[in-house]
Motif scaffolding. Sequence first.
Motif, PDB file in Angstrom:
ATOM      1  N   PRO A   9     -28.050  15.027  27.659  1.00  5.29           N
ATOM      2  CA  PRO A   9     -27.026  15.409  26.554  1.00  5.29           C
ATOM      3  C   PRO A   9     -26.449  14.985  26.731  1.00  5.29           C
ATOM      4  O   PRO A   9     -26.643  14.446  28.032  1.00  5.29           O
ATOM      5  CB  PRO A   9     -27.192  17.395  27.145  1.00  5.29           C
ATOM      6  CG  PRO A   9     -28.782  17.703  27.673  1.00  5.29           C
ATOM      7  CD  PRO A   9     -29.331  16.646  28.001  1.00  5.29           C
ATOM      8  N   PRO A  10     -24.756  14.832  26.422  1.00  5.49           N
ATOM      9  CA  PRO A  10     -23.746  14.263  26.972  1.00  5.49           C
ATOM     10  C   PRO A  10     -23.496  14.734  28.389  1.00  5.49           C
ATOM     11  O   PRO A  10     -23.588  15.736  28.323  1.00  5.49           O
ATOM     12  CB  PRO A  10     -23.076  14.567  25.900  1.00  5.49           C
ATOM     13  CG  PRO A  10     -23.594  15.081  24.707  1.00  5.49           C
ATOM     14  CD  PRO A  10     -25.052  15.758  24.836  1.00  5.49           C
ATOM     15  N   GLU A  16     -24.797   9.561  25.070  1.00  7.57           N
ATOM     16  CA  GLU A  16     -23.807   9.910  23.852  1.00  7.57           C
ATOM     17  C   GLU A  16     -24.212  10.076  22.933  1.00  7.57           C
ATOM     18  O   GLU A  16     -23.614  10.189  21.707  1.00  7.57           O
ATOM     19  CB  GLU A  16     -22.450   8.445  24.596  1.00  7.57           C
ATOM     20  CG  GLU A  16     -21.250   8.587  25.152  1.00  7.57           C
ATOM     21  CD  GLU A  16     -21.531   9.836  25.817  1.00  7.57           C
ATOM     22  OE1 GLU A  16     -20.814  10.810  24.135  1.00  7.57           O
ATOM     23  OE2 GLU A  16     -21.238  10.547  26.197  1.00  7.57           O
ATOM     24  N   TRP A  17     -25.712   9.815  22.927  1.00  4.72           N
ATOM     25  CA  TRP A  17     -25.975   9.969  21.069  1.00  4.72           C
ATOM     26  C   TRP A  17     -26.357  11.057  20.738  1.00  4.72           C
ATOM     27  O   TRP A  17     -26.395  11.125  19.448  1.00  4.72           O
ATOM     28  CB  TRP A  17     -27.931   8.988  21.807  1.00  4.72           C
ATOM     29  CG  TRP A  17     -27.856   7.221  21.367  1.00  4.72           C
ATOM     30  CD1 TRP A  17     -26.161   6.785  21.675  1.00  4.72           C
ATOM     31  CD2 TRP A  17     -28.567   6.341  22.023  1.00  4.72           C
ATOM     32  NE1 TRP A  17     -26.371   5.508  22.277  1.00  4.72           N
ATOM     33  CE2 TRP A  17     -28.031   5.255  22.419  1.00  4.72           C
ATOM     34  CE3 TRP A  17     -30.003   6.475  22.054  1.00  4.72           C
ATOM     35  CZ2 TRP A  17     -29.139   4.284  22.811  1.00  4.72           C
ATOM     36  CZ3 TRP A  17     -31.129   5.963  21.930  1.00  4.72           C
ATOM     37  CH2 TRP A  17     -30.446   4.180  22.245  1.00  4.72           C
ATOM     38  N   MET A  18     -26.243  11.923  21.690  1.00  2.00           N
ATOM     39  CA  MET A  18     -26.475  13.234  21.377  1.00  2.00           C
ATOM     40  C   MET A  18     -25.325  14.433  20.816  1.00  2.00           C
ATOM     41  O   MET A  18     -25.214  14.917  20.199  1.00  2.00           O
ATOM     42  CB  MET A  18     -27.539  14.601  22.214  1.00  2.00           C
ATOM     43  CG  MET A  18     -28.638  13.720  22.527  1.00  2.00           C
ATOM     44  SD  MET A  18     -29.716  14.016  21.460  1.00  2.00           S
ATOM     45  CE  MET A  18     -30.004  15.550  20.190  1.00  2.00           C
ATOM     46  N   MET A  19     -24.316  13.385  21.178  1.00  2.00           N
ATOM     47  CA  MET A  19     -22.305  13.863  20.679  1.00  2.00           C
ATOM     48  C   MET A  19     -22.773  14.574  19.499  1.00  2.00           C
ATOM     49  O   MET A  19     -22.530  15.824  19.088  1.00  2.00           O
ATOM     50  CB  MET A  19     -21.299  13.486  21.313  1.00  2.00           C
ATOM     51  CG  MET A  19     -20.852  13.697  21.257  1.00  2.00           C
ATOM     52  SD  MET A  19     -20.257  15.596  22.536  1.00  2.00           S
ATOM     53  CE  MET A  19     -19.434  14.761  23.303  1.00  2.00           C
ATOM     54  N   TYR A  29     -24.874  24.315  29.364  1.00  2.00           N
ATOM     55  CA  TYR A  29     -25.280  23.214  29.492  1.00  2.00           C
ATOM     56  C   TYR A  29     -24.659  22.057  31.081  1.00  2.00           C
ATOM     57  O   TYR A  29     -25.356  22.641  32.406  1.00  2.00           O
ATOM     58  CB  TYR A  29     -26.201  21.812  29.193  1.00  2.00           C
ATOM     59  CG  TYR A  29     -26.600  20.762  29.354  1.00  2.00           C
ATOM     60  CD1 TYR A  29     -28.479  20.795  29.951  1.00  2.00           C
ATOM     61  CD2 TYR A  29     -25.565  19.324  29.995  1.00  2.00           C
ATOM     62  CE1 TYR A  29     -28.686  19.653  30.827  1.00  2.00           C
ATOM     63  CE2 TYR A  29     -26.456  18.763  30.338  1.00  2.00           C
ATOM     64  CZ  TYR A  29     -28.104  19.131  31.192  1.00  2.00           C
ATOM     65  OH  TYR A  29     -28.492  17.872  31.382  1.00  2.00           O
ATOM     66  N   GLN A  30     -23.622  22.356  30.782  1.00  2.00           N
ATOM     67  CA  GLN A  30     -23.185  21.400  31.694  1.00  2.00           C
ATOM     68  C   GLN A  30     -22.530  22.158  33.104  1.00  2.00           C
ATOM     69  O   GLN A  30     -22.371  21.927  33.925  1.00  2.00           O
ATOM     70  CB  GLN A  30     -21.827  21.414  31.080  1.00  2.00           C
ATOM     71  CG  GLN A  30     -21.422  19.772  30.315  1.00  2.00           C
ATOM     72  CD  GLN A  30     -19.979  19.650  29.869  1.00  2.00           C
ATOM     73  OE1 GLN A  30     -19.316  20.062  28.964  1.00  2.00           O
ATOM     74  NE2 GLN A  30     -19.888  18.675  31.033  1.00  2.00           N
ATOM     75  N   ASN A  31     -22.462  23.822  33.184  1.00  2.00           N
ATOM     76  CA  ASN A  31     -21.927  24.614  33.811  1.00  2.00           C
ATOM     77  C   ASN A  31     -23.087  24.120  34.189  1.00  2.00           C
ATOM     78  O   ASN A  31     -23.712  25.122  36.090  1.00  2.00           O
ATOM     79  CB  ASN A  31     -21.733  25.701  33.479  1.00  2.00           C
ATOM     80  CG  ASN A  31     -19.810  25.645  32.889  1.00  2.00           C
ATOM     81  OD1 ASN A  31     -19.344  24.960  33.400  1.00  2.00           O
ATOM     82  ND2 ASN A  31     -19.903  26.411  31.917  1.00  2.00           N
ATOM     83  N   ASN A  32     -24.429  24.731  34.097  1.00  2.00           N
ATOM     84  CA  ASN A  32     -25.906  25.352  34.682  1.00  2.00           C
ATOM     85  C   ASN A  32     -27.636  24.127  33.899  1.00  2.00           C
ATOM     86  O   ASN A  32     -27.936  24.638  34.109  1.00  2.00           O
ATOM     87  CB  ASN A  32     -26.049  26.742  34.575  1.00  2.00           C
ATOM     88  CG  ASN A  32     -25.089  27.870  34.936  1.00  2.00           C
ATOM     89  OD1 ASN A  32     -24.868  27.594  35.812  1.00  2.00           O
ATOM     90  ND2 ASN A  32     -24.611  27.787  34.216  1.00  2.00           N
TER      91      ASN A  32
END
Length: 349
Positions: free
Chosen positions: A245-246, A274-277, A292-295
Amino acid sequence: MKIFRKYYLIMLSVISAACDPFNTKIGPEVSLYQSKEIKEYSFPDTLKVMTWNIKFGGGRIDFFFDCHGDRVIMEKSEVINHMNALAEKIREVNPDILLIQEADVNAKRSAFVDQVQYLLNNTDLNYAAYASQWKASKIPSDGIGKMDSGNAILSKWKFTDAKRIALPLIQSQNFIVRYFYLKRNILDVQMEHEGKKLHILNTHASAYAKDDTKKKQLDIIKAYADAISLSGDQLILGGDFNSLPPYTEQTSKFDDSVCTNEEFEADNYSAETEWMMPFYENYQAAIPLNEYQNNNKDHFTHTTDKNAYWNRKLDYLFTNEKFIDKSGETLQEWMQISDHAPIIVNYEF
């Protein structure tokens, strides 16, 4: 080196002498399946969707490509035990739609067990469509032998259409490797209910590309989904994208760094974050990017080391319509069943 060169020249001459001596070419055909016992279901307003890379029923055996062992072939009893475990967990989740990757249907390495049919016969799912992505009458390398493995979509209800869309091959491979290697695809099945058409897309992008092949594959997957959206149809897109993920920072601790064989050396995932952005920007994700970023550790879906923790997210579910808020889950407790964790989400149809 002289022995390798002689072997290479022999194989090159054999392949060149005939159009397709090992039957590796894969067309647009899709195989359709049904369970030996059809169960009747009314069509609900909400569908439970699940994606899972099942590692060809290999459980957590240390295979040669993982660089943790040297196994190539399984005994039938091993395959059945692993398939029983997969079926048990699928029954526990009870999905309405299941996307699977790395499903063997006629392969020496998995004792020629048709894993799509096995799951239909041992779960509450009724119908399936299968598209090959690795197929050969014999792979003369590492004892692999006969191979037919690919992606499948299983459902409680019949499909109205199904097709296979080819993705680009890895161009940096030599001719012989590319001839025998995996031929990635998008499997597109359609369902209709009360005048609404739903496309379910399943894919498995390249894992060991050293060039820009994976980027090309992701671009094609995105463009294909975009075309469906522009037509006004609904879609669910999922599978193993083999991409992070980004905003993913951690790349150096991946346990497949133990690989010294360049054919199975890990991708430089840090160059691809960045390819999944575009998928996150244009579609709703089962696991939103902020969650995802938080956990992020709670949503890792892959590791090659059965004695380690999940260490990256490679698996996804997206839609152009609506997943039920906070219904997306990454089921990490079944590490001994596959080297990927499944993702589930509820879809409002």
